[in-house]
Design a protein around this motif. Structure first.
Motif, PDB file in Angstrom:
ATOM      1  N   ASN A  47       0.790  -1.243   0.000  1.00 28.97           N
ATOM      2  CA  ASN A  47       0.000   0.000   0.000  1.00 28.97           C
ATOM      3  C   ASN A  47       0.813   1.279   0.000  1.00 28.97           C
ATOM      4  O   ASN A  47       0.233   2.362   0.038  1.00 28.97           O
ATOM      5  N   SER A  48       2.118   1.174   0.024  1.00 26.22           N
ATOM      6  CA  SER A  48       2.939   2.387   0.132  1.00 26.22           C
ATOM      7  C   SER A  48       4.364   2.068  -0.285  1.00 26.22           C
ATOM      8  O   SER A  48       4.733   0.894  -0.443  1.00 26.22           O
ATOM      9  N   GLY A  49       5.142   3.130  -0.396  1.00 28.58           N
ATOM     10  CA  GLY A  49       6.546   2.970  -0.754  1.00 28.58           C
ATOM     11  C   GLY A  49       7.336   2.261   0.330  1.00 28.58           C
ATOM     12  O   GLY A  49       8.153   1.377   0.042  1.00 28.58           O
ATOM     13  N   ALA A  50       7.087   2.649   1.578  1.00 31.35           N
ATOM     14  CA  ALA A  50       7.811   2.017   2.691  1.00 31.35           C
ATOM     15  C   ALA A  50       7.547   0.513   2.696  1.00 31.35           C
ATOM     16  O   ALA A  50       8.466  -0.291   2.858  1.00 31.35           O
ATOM     17  N   GLU A  51       6.293   0.143   2.493  1.00 32.43           N
ATOM     18  CA  GLU A  51       5.959  -1.287   2.494  1.00 32.43           C
ATOM     19  C   GLU A  51       6.576  -2.018   1.300  1.00 32.43           C
ATOM     20  O   GLU A  51       6.958  -3.185   1.418  1.00 32.43           O
ATOM     21  N   ALA A  52       6.637  -1.344   0.166  1.00 32.02           N
ATOM     22  CA  ALA A  52       7.275  -1.964  -1.006  1.00 32.02           C
ATOM     23  C   ALA A  52       8.751  -2.235  -0.697  1.00 32.02           C
ATOM     24  O   ALA A  52       9.290  -3.280  -1.077  1.00 32.02           O
ATOM     25  N   ASN A  53       9.390  -1.317   0.031  1.00 33.17           N
ATOM     26  CA  ASN A  53      10.789  -1.526   0.416  1.00 33.17           C
ATOM     27  C   ASN A  53      10.925  -2.588   1.502  1.00 33.17           C
ATOM     28  O   ASN A  53      11.877  -3.372   1.490  1.00 33.17           O
ATOM     29  N   GLU A  54       9.990  -2.614   2.444  1.00 36.82           N
ATOM     30  CA  GLU A  54      10.007  -3.673   3.478  1.00 36.82           C
ATOM     31  C   GLU A  54      10.016  -5.044   2.805  1.00 36.82           C
ATOM     32  O   GLU A  54      10.769  -5.930   3.189  1.00 36.82           O
ATOM     33  N   SER A  70      20.176   8.774   1.346  1.00 40.24           N
ATOM     34  CA  SER A  70      19.039   8.108   0.701  1.00 40.24           C
ATOM     35  C   SER A  70      17.761   8.334   1.497  1.00 40.24           C
ATOM     36  O   SER A  70      17.800   8.810   2.640  1.00 40.24           O
ATOM     37  N   PHE A  71      16.641   7.979   0.886  1.00 36.36           N
ATOM     38  CA  PHE A  71      15.361   7.953   1.607  1.00 36.36           C
ATOM     39  C   PHE A  71      14.587   6.720   1.164  1.00 36.36           C
ATOM     40  O   PHE A  71      14.345   6.525  -0.017  1.00 36.36           O
ATOM     41  N   HIS A  72      14.201   5.897   2.140  1.00 36.94           N
ATOM     42  CA  HIS A  72      13.480   4.669   1.795  1.00 36.94           C
ATOM     43  C   HIS A  72      12.187   4.476   2.569  1.00 36.94           C
ATOM     44  O   HIS A  72      11.514   3.461   2.379  1.00 36.94           O
ATOM     45  N   GLY A  73      11.819   5.429   3.437  1.00 34.63           N
ATOM     46  CA  GLY A  73      10.533   5.317   4.114  1.00 34.63           C
ATOM     47  C   GLY A  73      10.617   5.594   5.605  1.00 34.63           C
ATOM     48  O   GLY A  73      11.684   5.899   6.134  1.00 34.63           O
ATOM     49  N   ARG A  74       9.470   5.463   6.279  1.00 32.15           N
ATOM     50  CA  ARG A  74       9.333   5.904   7.673  1.00 32.15           C
ATOM     51  C   ARG A  74       9.097   4.789   8.674  1.00 32.15           C
ATOM     52  O   ARG A  74       8.964   5.059   9.868  1.00 32.15           O
ATOM     53  N   MET A  87      19.327   0.998  -3.594  1.00 31.27           N
ATOM     54  CA  MET A  87      19.611   2.410  -3.888  1.00 31.27           C
ATOM     55  C   MET A  87      18.530   3.014  -4.781  1.00 31.27           C
ATOM     56  O   MET A  87      17.792   2.296  -5.457  1.00 31.27           O
ATOM     57  N   GLU A  88      18.444   4.360  -4.738  1.00 27.53           N
ATOM     58  CA  GLU A  88      17.589   5.108  -5.661  1.00 27.53           C
ATOM     59  C   GLU A  88      18.461   5.550  -6.836  1.00 27.53           C
ATOM     60  O   GLU A  88      19.591   6.002  -6.615  1.00 27.53           O
ATOM     61  N   VAL A  89      17.957   5.487  -8.036  1.00 29.99           N
ATOM     62  CA  VAL A  89      18.709   5.975  -9.208  1.00 29.99           C
ATOM     63  C   VAL A  89      18.844   7.499  -9.152  1.00 29.99           C
ATOM     64  O   VAL A  89      19.861   8.070  -9.528  1.00 29.99           O
ATOM     65  N   GLY A 146      15.685  11.327  -4.382  1.00 33.26           N
ATOM     66  CA  GLY A 146      14.627  12.336  -4.462  1.00 33.26           C
ATOM     67  C   GLY A 146      14.608  13.247  -3.250  1.00 33.26           C
ATOM     68  O   GLY A 146      14.949  14.430  -3.337  1.00 33.26           O
ATOM     69  N   GLU A 147      14.246  12.682  -2.101  1.00 27.83           N
ATOM     70  CA  GLU A 147      14.191  13.476  -0.872  1.00 27.83           C
ATOM     71  C   GLU A 147      15.577  14.038  -0.541  1.00 27.83           C
ATOM     72  O   GLU A 147      15.695  15.063   0.122  1.00 27.83           O
ATOM     73  N   GLY A 148      16.615  13.366  -1.003  1.00 24.60           N
ATOM     74  CA  GLY A 148      17.989  13.796  -0.728  1.00 24.60           C
ATOM     75  C   GLY A 148      18.424  15.014  -1.526  1.00 24.60           C
ATOM     76  O   GLY A 148      19.547  15.489  -1.363  1.00 24.60           O
ATOM     77  N   ILE A 206      16.496  -1.718  -6.548  1.00 24.51           N
ATOM     78  CA  ILE A 206      16.337  -0.304  -6.887  1.00 24.51           C
ATOM     79  C   ILE A 206      15.015   0.200  -6.316  1.00 24.51           C
ATOM     80  O   ILE A 206      13.961  -0.404  -6.549  1.00 24.51           O
ATOM     81  N   ASP A 207      15.102   1.273  -5.551  1.00 29.55           N
ATOM     82  CA  ASP A 207      13.915   1.921  -4.994  1.00 29.55           C
ATOM     83  C   ASP A 207      13.383   2.906  -6.035  1.00 29.55           C
ATOM     84  O   ASP A 207      13.952   3.963  -6.265  1.00 29.55           O
ATOM     85  N   GLU A 208      12.309   2.493  -6.694  1.00 27.59           N
ATOM     86  CA  GLU A 208      11.675   3.310  -7.744  1.00 27.59           C
ATOM     87  C   GLU A 208      10.376   3.922  -7.222  1.00 27.59           C
ATOM     88  O   GLU A 208       9.448   4.156  -7.994  1.00 27.59           O
ATOM     89  N   VAL A 209      10.308   4.158  -5.930  1.00 30.96           N
ATOM     90  CA  VAL A 209       9.057   4.683  -5.368  1.00 30.96           C
ATOM     91  C   VAL A 209       8.748   6.056  -5.977  1.00 30.96           C
ATOM     92  O   VAL A 209       7.617   6.320  -6.388  1.00 30.96           O
ATOM     93  N   GLN A 210       9.762   6.905  -6.070  1.00 26.32           N
ATOM     94  CA  GLN A 210       9.544   8.242  -6.630  1.00 26.32           C
ATOM     95  C   GLN A 210       9.893   8.330  -8.109  1.00 26.32           C
ATOM     96  O   GLN A 210       9.222   9.023  -8.878  1.00 26.32           O
ATOM     97  N   THR A 211      10.935   7.615  -8.516  1.00 24.95           N
ATOM     98  CA  THR A 211      11.441   7.716  -9.889  1.00 24.95           C
ATOM     99  C   THR A 211      10.628   6.886 -10.885  1.00 24.95           C
ATOM    100  O   THR A 211      10.816   7.033 -12.088  1.00 24.95           O
ATOM    101  N   ALA A 232       5.817   2.766  -5.884  1.00 24.59           N
ATOM    102  CA  ALA A 232       4.547   3.173  -5.250  1.00 24.59           C
ATOM    103  C   ALA A 232       4.121   4.501  -5.891  1.00 24.59           C
ATOM    104  O   ALA A 232       3.822   4.533  -7.076  1.00 24.59           O
ATOM    105  N   LYS A 233       4.157   5.570  -5.105  1.00 20.67           N
ATOM    106  CA  LYS A 233       3.750   6.912  -5.513  1.00 20.67           C
ATOM    107  C   LYS A 233       2.912   7.005  -6.790  1.00 20.67           C
ATOM    108  O   LYS A 233       1.698   6.927  -6.714  1.00 20.67           O
ATOM    109  N   GLY A 234       3.500   7.180  -7.953  1.00 21.07           N
ATOM    110  CA  GLY A 234       2.722   7.435  -9.164  1.00 21.07           C
ATOM    111  C   GLY A 234       1.934   6.238  -9.680  1.00 21.07           C
ATOM    112  O   GLY A 234       1.065   6.394 -10.538  1.00 21.07           O
TER     113      GLY A 234
HETATM  114  C1  LIG Z   1       8.308   8.553  -0.842  1.00 22.46           C
HETATM  115  C2  LIG Z   1       9.387   7.551  -0.864  1.00 22.46           C
HETATM  116  C3  LIG Z   1       9.347   6.405  -0.047  1.00 22.46           C
HETATM  117  C4  LIG Z   1       8.260   6.169   0.975  1.00 22.46           C
HETATM  118  O1  LIG Z   1       7.016   6.032   0.397  1.00 22.46           O
HETATM  119  P1  LIG Z   1       5.677   6.069   1.322  1.00 22.46           P
HETATM  120  O2  LIG Z   1       4.587   5.779   0.367  1.00 22.46           O
HETATM  121  O3  LIG Z   1       5.606   7.440   1.918  1.00 22.46           O
HETATM  122  O4  LIG Z   1       5.855   5.028   2.356  1.00 22.46           O
HETATM  123  C5  LIG Z   1      10.357   5.466  -0.195  1.00 22.46           C
HETATM  124  N1  LIG Z   1      11.354   5.652  -1.066  1.00 22.46           N
HETATM  125  C6  LIG Z   1      11.442   6.738  -1.849  1.00 22.46           C
HETATM  126  C7  LIG Z   1      12.556   6.867  -2.822  1.00 22.46           C
HETATM  127  C8  LIG Z   1      10.475   7.734  -1.763  1.00 22.46           C
HETATM  128  O5  LIG Z   1      10.568   8.833  -2.527  1.00 22.46           O
END
Ligand SMILES: *Cc1c(COP(=O)(O)O)cnc(C)c1O
Length: 389
Positions: A100-107, A134-138, A187-189, A192-194, A220-225, A249-251
């Motif tokens: 349901n979210s980016g954090a969960e996709a990374n988990e 990097s940023f991978h979730g909360r 890693m993120e390509v 984003g948050e960084g 590869i964390d493609e949550v934002q990219t 996730a995101k888009g």
């Molecule tokens: C936003 C983001 C996340 C976290 O996604 P959530 O849906 O807020 O849990 C993880 N990784 C990257 C690269 C993000 O930009």
């Protein structure tokens, strides 16, 4: 009490919101409670891929909503199966786990890497390597993966077994892989948050090669990219690399909550019955929305993303008050002479909503933003950056 006051009184104070109450939107424009219209350059942090109240997306979502909104994962539903096939067909990955979210996709990605490595190399092979900044979730595990100390404070102990190395330094990554029993590299390509910082091509290629040589799942964390944002379906596709696991996730859902973890050949059968799950994961309404998003990420649409990206880079890179422009596709960071927060505030007053990332103005417009809206936003940003410099 106004809505803003009610929110401030009763909603947990985790977000520093702008003083704007949004009531409706159409395409790349939103309207606030006072009737003021804005061009949206943030798309809900890269979520509303085709803007607001998009006809095609709404039709897909409401059609499913009128049939069945949820079944649990005890039964089969068409949108979930269709989306998984679509994602695999377009990427060459083999299986998908939905959350349901980016954090969960990374988990999920981390669990798959740990199980793969535990079974293949032993229980002490659990270290996950990620990058600094990097940023991978909360969640506590994805916070541990996130290579930024300030997110970690006061939440200790985080999930153990994470090591952070500097980005774009292949010698440090090699050293780390030699020193620890590494179960996965994530890693993120583009960080984003960084600060919207793309990794070097040479680094990505060398990291990919190292991971494959050592039989370490490359994630590869493609949550934002992901999902067209970079000008390719997934940002790794801009480079000659082949991750084993892709989280996104995101888009993907175009505005509905969905996360997906794509599993390549090497790890496709790692998860068995009971190894992972999610009550909402693969929800038919979210999946129906996502199918409509992914089906529209055609070569023509991606070419349009690249053209708009070029337009933004060209318009801003030598503009007065702008120090630099970074990013990939429609994920762009603008370093302004004036503080990013001041520029964003000035843009908002003039009817353009932008984001920040670290000390940059961050632009994540809808992939189909009309050219006239984009021009207005870029001209507004240019003027604000120049005046405030
Ligand atoms: C936003 C983001 C996340 C976290 O996604 P959530 O849906 O807020 O849990 C993880 N990784 C990257 C690269 C993000 O930009």
């Amino acid at each position: 009490m106004s809505i803003i006051e009610t929110d401030q009184e009763y909603v947990a104070g985790t977000y520093k919101r702008f003083p704007v109450e949004i009531v409706s939107g159409k395409g790349s424009r939103v309207v606030d409670v006072n009737g003021k219209s804005y061009v949206d350059m943030g798309s809900g942090i890269g979520v509303t891929a085709f803007g607001f109240a998009d006809e095609e997306w709404m039709a897909a979502v409401t059609a499913q909503l009128g049939k069945v909104q949820h079944t649990s994962n005890l039964y089969y539903t068409e949108p979930c199966a269709k989306l998984a096939k679509l994602l695999c067909d377009k990427t060459g990955m083999k299986k998908v786990f939905f959350s349901n979210s980016g954090a969960e996709a990374n988990e999920c990605a981390i669990k798959v890497a740990r199980k793969y490595s535990a079974e293949k190399k032993g229980m002490d092979c659990y270290t996950i390597v990620t990058l600094r900044n990097s940023f991978h979730g909360r969640t506590l595990t994805t916070l541990a993966a996130t290579g930024q100390e300030h997110f970690h404070q006061l939440f200790q102990p985080l999930t153990p077994g994470f090591v952070h190395v500097p980005a774009n330094d292949i010698a440090e990554l090699k050293k780390c892989v030699d020193e620890f029993h590494v179960a996965g590299i994530l890693m993120e390509v583009v960080q984003g948050e960084g600060g919207v910082l793309p990794l070097n091509k040479e680094y990505l290629v060398a990291a990919d090669q190292l991971a494959h040589e050592r039989d370490i799942p490359f994630m590869i964390d493609e949550v934002q990219t992901g999902n067209g944002r970079s000008g390719k379906l997934y940002s790794y596709m801009n480079y000659p690399i082949q991750p084993d696991i892709v989280s996104t996730a995101k888009g993907l859902g175009g505005g509905l909550p969905i996360g997906a973890t794509l599993l390549g050949q090497k790890v496709q059968n790692v998860l068995g019955f009971g190894d992972h799950g999610s009550t909402y994961g693969g929800n038919p309404v979210c999946c129906a929305g996502a199918v409509s998003v992914v089906e529209r990420l055609t070569e023509e649409l991606l070419a349009e993303v690249k053209q708009k990206s070029d337009y933004i880079f060209t318009a801003l890179k030598d503009a007065p008050g702008v120090e630099s422009v970074s990013g990939l596709g429609l994920m762009i960071g603008v370093k302004t002479v004036a503080p990013a927060g001041d520029v964003v505030k000035a843009c908002m007053e003039r009817g353009v909503l932008c984001l920040t990332a670290k000390n940059k103005v961050r632009l994540l417009p809808a992939l189909n933003i009309p050219m006239e809206d984009l021009k207005f936003a870029v001209e507004t940003l240019k003027a604000a950056a120049e005046e405030l410099a």
